[in-house]
Design an enzyme around this catalytic site. Structure first.
Site, PDB file in Angstrom:
ATOM      1  N   HIS A 128    -124.592  40.891 104.240  1.00 46.18           N
ATOM      2  CA  HIS A 128    -123.764  40.748 105.437  1.00 46.18           C
ATOM      3  C   HIS A 128    -122.685  41.819 105.564  1.00 46.18           C
ATOM      4  CE1 HIS A 128    -123.452  38.485 109.018  1.00 46.18           C
ATOM      5  NE2 HIS A 128    -122.196  38.118 108.855  1.00 46.18           N
ATOM      6  N   HIS A 237    -117.160  37.269 103.453  1.00 49.03           N
ATOM      7  CA  HIS A 237    -117.731  38.164 104.453  1.00 49.03           C
ATOM      8  C   HIS A 237    -117.703  39.629 104.007  1.00 49.03           C
ATOM      9  CE1 HIS A 237    -118.681  35.784 107.998  1.00 49.03           C
ATOM     10  NE2 HIS A 237    -118.944  36.906 108.619  1.00 49.03           N
ATOM     11  N   SER A 354    -113.266  34.873 104.945  1.00 48.31           N
ATOM     12  CA  SER A 354    -112.874  36.262 105.147  1.00 48.31           C
ATOM     13  C   SER A 354    -112.363  36.874 103.853  1.00 48.31           C
ATOM     14  CB  SER A 354    -111.773  36.350 106.211  1.00 48.31           C
ATOM     15  OG  SER A 354    -111.240  37.657 106.275  1.00 48.31           O
TER      16      SER A 354
END
Length: 568
Positions: A128, A237, A354
């Site tokens: 990702h 992420h 995050s």
């Protein structure tokens, strides 16, 4: 360009949980038994075009590649029973897997190996990163910002996956696999804490944190060479690199993988040097250690002599110049045969997790963003998350990668629980747009995918544009008018998606071809008591979770079946 469900609960979790439980009960019956594995690992470059190609992840048309921060790789492992089943798992330094890439890879593997590797037992997933070349997926919503399909991006990923699997296949050797898990607390935070707080208190009370902080690692040990690799799963992420970055990068997970492979290469060289200086008695060559024992040879000579005399000599054997040279040559050739150490840092339920752990701040005032809508004076464009290396995003990438690397090394060094049992796999195509799911006493039904108005606001990792806001459940007339030029959702779809107002009815848009997938492949790979669930689709959904059958009871409330990630 992402929408993620908030919190751990939801219909997708129930779908995954129910589907997994049925498959587990029907197909994995029988007690676990000790089994010898063949293990093989491979790694190959998938960097792709480094200039003039739009990057995949932020959906920013202005984010065009113009160089390389560090190169991208496909890392694969194969685990097989000597005379039985085998499974393949590939981790890509790419934003996500792609169904069309998988199809092409399987075609090539069938041409090379016949029916040994198929869509049934080959799973492919991405880390990702938002800093890799785009244009390699087959649905409009994923390639619209790259202005269509990019053949170079596609070809290099297919080639890299194929070659990483070939390497793993050719490296298959007897070995063992060990598993370990633990918490990593400082590599991810919830980027939408207000959304998480909207979940019922009863549900939130089931979890220790508002994001999953568990890392699960598997360690591969060759019977002859010792440790040859590791794969781990942790949720954060790939957005340490911002939406304005133009350098190709594996972001924090790609960095962590490089750190661990470099660490082991250096560690392996040191261990090999020590072993070359050891004699038959196992005593290391003394001169390498004298300086650490005696600070100065010229001072306290008598004490130095006493220390030297305390080391017992071994019998040894006569040596000639020829035999010494021959031994060094054999050692060098032997090292050349040693399998390459491969370490992959895989993605899991990163949803709203995050890596920008300092929180979100307004770039104009330096003050924290609005808690509920992540805006600054009502605008989303000014609200950005800050990584630990702020304002240097390269340093943030390094720090978050380093934190994952150090945790992985800790788990790697302490991994003692051995995986034992059968190798198995299950595969099915599931229509996620038309599923009936039990929710309490009610039965609810899924519907085709749709993006809401809040989607266009982006996130604090990468804000959107115009006047969109996170949490918008109203919409506005102007953007509805713009939407209707593309596709007006019917009333059934509106009712099904409510209370989310539909901005793009992607699941029902098929001009010039499908905008988003509906039918997705669902895969379960099993290695003893470890289970990996993967739904790569067209990058639309991927799920990875570990489930320890011997240690844990099946419980839908536990995180072992909640490692999921939805990208619409």
């Amino acid at each position: 360009m992402e929408i993620f469900p908030r919190g751990y609960s939801g219909i997708w979790l129930q779908i995954a949980s129910v589907w997994f439980l049925v498959a587990l009960m029907q197909n994995f019956r029988g007690s676990l038994s000790t089994s010898n594995y063949l293990i093989g690992l491979g790694s190959y470059d998938i960097t792709g075009p480094a200039a003039d190609v739009n990057m995949m992840g932020y959906a920013n048309t202005e984010q065009i590649a113009s160089g390389v921060h560090f190169r991208l790789r496909a890392r694969a492992f194969i685990v097989a029973e000597p005379q039985g089943s085998r499974v393949v798992y590939v981790n890509l330094d790419a934003c996500m897997a792609s169904q069309i890439v998988t199809i092409k890879v399987i075609e090539r593997l069938k041409a090379r190996y016949g029916g040994l590797y198929t869509e049934q037992n080959v799973a492919i997933s991405g880390i990702h990163t938002h800093a890799g070349p785009g244009g390699y997926l087959q649905y409009v919503v994923y390639i619209v910002t790259s202005l269509g399909f990019v053949r170079q991006s596609f070809d290099v990923i297919v080639d890299g996956i194929e070659k990483s699997i070939i390497q793993a296949h050719e490296n298959l050797r007897p070995g063992s696999i060990f598993v370990n898990n633990g918490e990593l607390l400082d590599a991810g935070v919830n980027r939408s804490p207000s959304s998480y707080l909207n979940n019922p208190a009863e549900e939130r009370s089931k979890y220790k944190y508002d994001v999953d902080k568990e890392m699960t690692l598997i360690k591969f040990v060759d019977d002859e060479w010792g440790a040859v690799g590791s794969f781990n799963w942790f949720a954060t992420h790939g957005t340490s690199m911002s939406r304005t970055n133009s350098l190709i990068s594996g972001d924090n997970k790609g960095a962590a993988a490089r750190f661990m492979e470099d660490w082991f290469e250096k560690k392996g060289r040191v261990e090999n040097l020590d072993s070359q200086h050891a004699n038959k008695s196992g005593t290391a060559k003394i001169p390498r250690r004298v300086s650490s024992i005696v600070p100065s040879i010229n001072e306290n000579r008598n004490e130095a002599m006493e220390v030297a005399a305390s080391f017992k000599s071994s019998q040894g054997q006569p040596a000639t110049r020829f035999s010494s040279v021959a031994k060094r040559v054999r050692n060098s050739l032997r090292l050349a045969d040693r399998p390459q150490f491969v370490s992959a840092f895989c993605q899991t339920n990163c949803g709203d997790v995050s890596p920008n752990v300092l929180g979100a701040f307004c770039i104009d005032t330096g003050l924290p963003c609005d808690f509920n809508q992540s805006t600054c004076n009502g605008k989303n464009e000014q609200c950005y998350g800050r990584g630990p290396g702020y304002p240097d995003e390269f340093e943030s990438t390094r720090i978050i990668g380093d934190r994952q690397f150090k945790k992985a090394v800790e788990l790697f060094n302490k991994a003692t629980e051995q995986l034992k049992g059968k190798v198995g796999y299950r595969h099915a195509y599931v229509n996620f747009s038309n599923l009936e799911v039990a929710q309490g006493n009610d039965v609810v039904k899924t519907c085709p995918a749709a993006m809401g108005f809040a989607f266009a606001a982006g996130t604090t990792d990468g804000p959107g544009a115009f006047d969109f806001k996170q949490g918008d459940d109203k919409g506005n007339a102007f953007w509805r008018l713009v939407r209707d030029f593309l596709k007006t959702p019917n009333q059934e779809q509106v009712n099904c998606q409510r209370p989310k107002p539909i901005l793009l009815d992607t699941g029902e848009m098929d001009k010039p071809y499908a905008w988003a997938p509906a039918i997705l492949p669902v895969q379960i790979l099993r290695i003893g008591q470890l289970v990996i669930l993967s739904v790569p689709g067209g990058g639309n959904i991927f799920v990875v979770f570990s489930f320890f059958l011997q240690r844990k009871a099946f419980d839908t409330n536990k995180s072992y079946i909640q490692r999921w990630h939805l990208v619409q």
